[in-house]
Design a protein around this motif. Structure first.
Motif, mmCIF file in Angstrom:
data_model
loop_
_atom_site.group_PDB
_atom_site.id
_atom_site.type_symbol
_atom_site.label_atom_id
_atom_site.label_comp_id
_atom_site.label_asym_id
_atom_site.label_seq_id
_atom_site.Cartn_x
_atom_site.Cartn_y
_atom_site.Cartn_z
ATOM 1 N N VAL A 1 0.854 -1.183 0.000
ATOM 2 C CA VAL A 1 0.000 0.000 0.000
ATOM 3 C C VAL A 1 0.886 1.227 0.000
ATOM 4 N N ALA A 2 0.821 2.005 -1.081
ATOM 5 C CA ALA A 2 1.662 3.201 -1.196
ATOM 6 C C ALA A 2 1.243 4.247 -0.176
ATOM 7 N N ASP A 3 2.206 4.999 0.311
ATOM 8 C CA ASP A 3 1.945 6.073 1.265
ATOM 9 C C ASP A 3 1.146 7.176 0.580
ATOM 10 N N GLY A 4 0.074 7.638 1.221
ATOM 11 C CA GLY A 4 -0.784 8.658 0.621
ATOM 12 C C GLY A 4 -0.144 10.020 0.568
ATOM 13 N N GLU A 5 0.703 10.349 1.548
ATOM 14 C CA GLU A 5 1.327 11.678 1.592
ATOM 15 C C GLU A 5 2.666 11.706 0.875
ATOM 16 N N PHE A 6 3.475 10.661 1.088
ATOM 17 C CA PHE A 6 4.793 10.579 0.452
ATOM 18 C C PHE A 6 4.896 9.273 -0.326
ATOM 19 N N PRO A 7 4.304 9.185 -1.517
ATOM 20 C CA PRO A 7 4.407 7.935 -2.276
ATOM 21 C C PRO A 7 5.832 7.653 -2.737
ATOM 22 N N GLU B 1 3.441 0.568 2.898
ATOM 23 C CA GLU B 1 3.359 -0.498 3.888
ATOM 24 C C GLU B 1 3.303 -1.849 3.186
ATOM 25 N N LEU B 2 3.978 -2.816 3.779
ATOM 26 C CA LEU B 2 3.989 -4.190 3.284
ATOM 27 C C LEU B 2 3.869 -5.097 4.504
ATOM 28 N N GLY B 3 2.813 -5.882 4.539
ATOM 29 C CA GLY B 3 2.615 -6.722 5.707
ATOM 30 C C GLY B 3 2.501 -5.930 6.989
ATOM 31 N N ASN B 4 1.835 -4.767 6.907
ATOM 32 C CA ASN B 4 1.646 -3.868 8.049
ATOM 33 C C ASN B 4 2.957 -3.271 8.563
ATOM 34 N N VAL C 1 8.977 -12.778 -0.381
ATOM 35 C CA VAL C 1 9.306 -11.553 0.347
ATOM 36 C C VAL C 1 8.117 -11.066 1.165
ATOM 37 N N VAL C 2 6.939 -11.056 0.563
ATOM 38 C CA VAL C 2 5.734 -10.607 1.280
ATOM 39 C C VAL C 2 5.511 -11.466 2.516
ATOM 40 N N GLU C 3 5.654 -12.776 2.349
ATOM 41 C CA GLU C 3 5.454 -13.678 3.483
ATOM 42 C C GLU C 3 6.545 -13.479 4.534
#
Length: 353
Positions: free
Chosen positions: A71-77, A90-93, A344-346
């Motif tokens: 999930v890309a950062d909304g303020e600083f992508p 964020e990746l995996g919270n 990687v995600v896992e």
């Protein structure tokens, strides 16, 4: 009567203002980081620390960016700096910074050093595809080596000298014969009067890198050849065994379902290895599985910066060919890249669970 201090104050202020103005001017002329970029970096770091995700190329990075797990950062992508784009999300919270290095050891080292110098990073996870030197594994398998080495730093011995002869500058500590060598004439098939002919290429001796850790003394070198990944990261990686991976590209499927496996060693150099003889040499000499062009550079930067590191590399081909196909990487690189992303995600999810 006006006090001497009050009389001198205006000139003092003027001098101070001149110093500030000159300082700002010099900063604009010579500073590597503009005020605007510096402020953005400061704001970004206040939201850290981050896990760095470092990847060589866009075809390896895009499956991660397009994954529902990122999930890309909304303020600083993203933030562009010095020819690199650092993507935030964020990746995996977990808060992450994704950075693409480009091809080769130099690009990988520069990008990793910029990432660690600019941002508050608590660890580095590197991933991508790799050539395979281990015939017991297959295309699509995801390997996680415990050690990485740069096998492109050589001392090329003069013709006529052998293993018992000192290398140039060896007595001063610049070079060593401790690691081993590759004798090119072992691979010479030319004959003269029925006897093998020697060539003039002789031996190349593998050399460790000179490193200057942040916890060491500046300009006092240390040496590193086999660089270990972070031991805690490596323990977590064992939990990836049994992860379900992809096995088909369209209607072309692999003979068995790929698997995640921790292996002993991987190597990197500015060489794309598509040669069976050299593949066999690396596997026999160093017990190597993964062969790539970036991981060792990232490992060397991380060990010097005292930053936890691990590399996850999916095998895209048996280096030098293992089938009738001229190069399996052209067919299965997309599958390998997707399997690496899945691992990687896992891994990131498990790392902080």
């Amino acid at each position: 009567m006006v006090s001497p201090f009050r009389m001198k104050l205006p000139s003092f202020v003027m001098v101070l203002m001149n110093i500030v103005v000159v300082g700002i001017s010099m900063s604009k002329a010579y500073g590597a980081i503009s005020n605007d970029i510096g402020k953005k970096i400061e704001r970004i770091n206040k939201r850290g620390p981050y896990l760095g995700i470092v990847v060589p190329n866009s075809y390896e990075m895009n499956p991660l960016l397009n994954s529902s797990s990122f999930v890309a950062d909304g303020e600083f992508p993203f933030l562009d700096f010095s020819g690199r784009r650092f993507r935030f999300g964020e990746l995996g919270n977990q808060k992450v910074i994704v950075a693409m290095t480009g091809l080769g050891m130099l690009n990988a080292g520069i990008t990793t050093q910029l990432l660690l110098s600019l941002f508050k990073v608590k660890g580095i996870v590197h991933y991508g595809i790799a050539g395979n030197a281990n015939p017991d594994l297959q295309i699509g398998d995801v390997t996680i080596p415990q050690y990485w080495a740069h096998t492109g730093l050589w001392n090329w011995q003069r013709n006529g000298d052998g293993p018992n002869d000192e290398l140039a500058l060896e007595p001063s500590g610049d070079y060593t014969r401790n690691i081993g060598y590759l004798k090119f004439s072992d691979y010479n098939n030319a004959t003269e009067n029925g006897k093998p002919m020697e060539n003039f290429l002789n031996n190349v001796w593998y050399q460790p890198e000179e490193i200057f850790p942040i916890y060491g003394t500046p300009e006092v070198r240390q040496h590193a050849f086999w660089v270990p990944v972070d031991k805690d990261y490596f323990i977590v990686a064992k939990k990836l065994e049994g992860l379900k991976l992809g096995s088909c590209v369209n209607t072309t499927c692999l003979p068995r379902t790929p698997m995640v496996v921790r292996v002993k060693r991987g190597v990197s150099a500015n060489v794309f290895v598509d040669n069976g003889a050299y593949r066999s040499f690396l596997n026999t000499k160093f017990n190597v599985t993964a062969i790539d062009m970036e991981s060792a550079a990232i490992a060397l930067v991380c060990i010097q910066q005292k930053t936890p590191f691990i590399a996850i590399r999916a095998l895209s081909d048996l280096a030098g060919g293992g089938s009738d196909l001229s190069n399996e990487a052209g067919i299965f690189s997309s599958l390998a890249a997707q399997n690496a992303v899945h691992a990687v995600v896992e891994f990131v999810t498990l790392l902080f669970s």
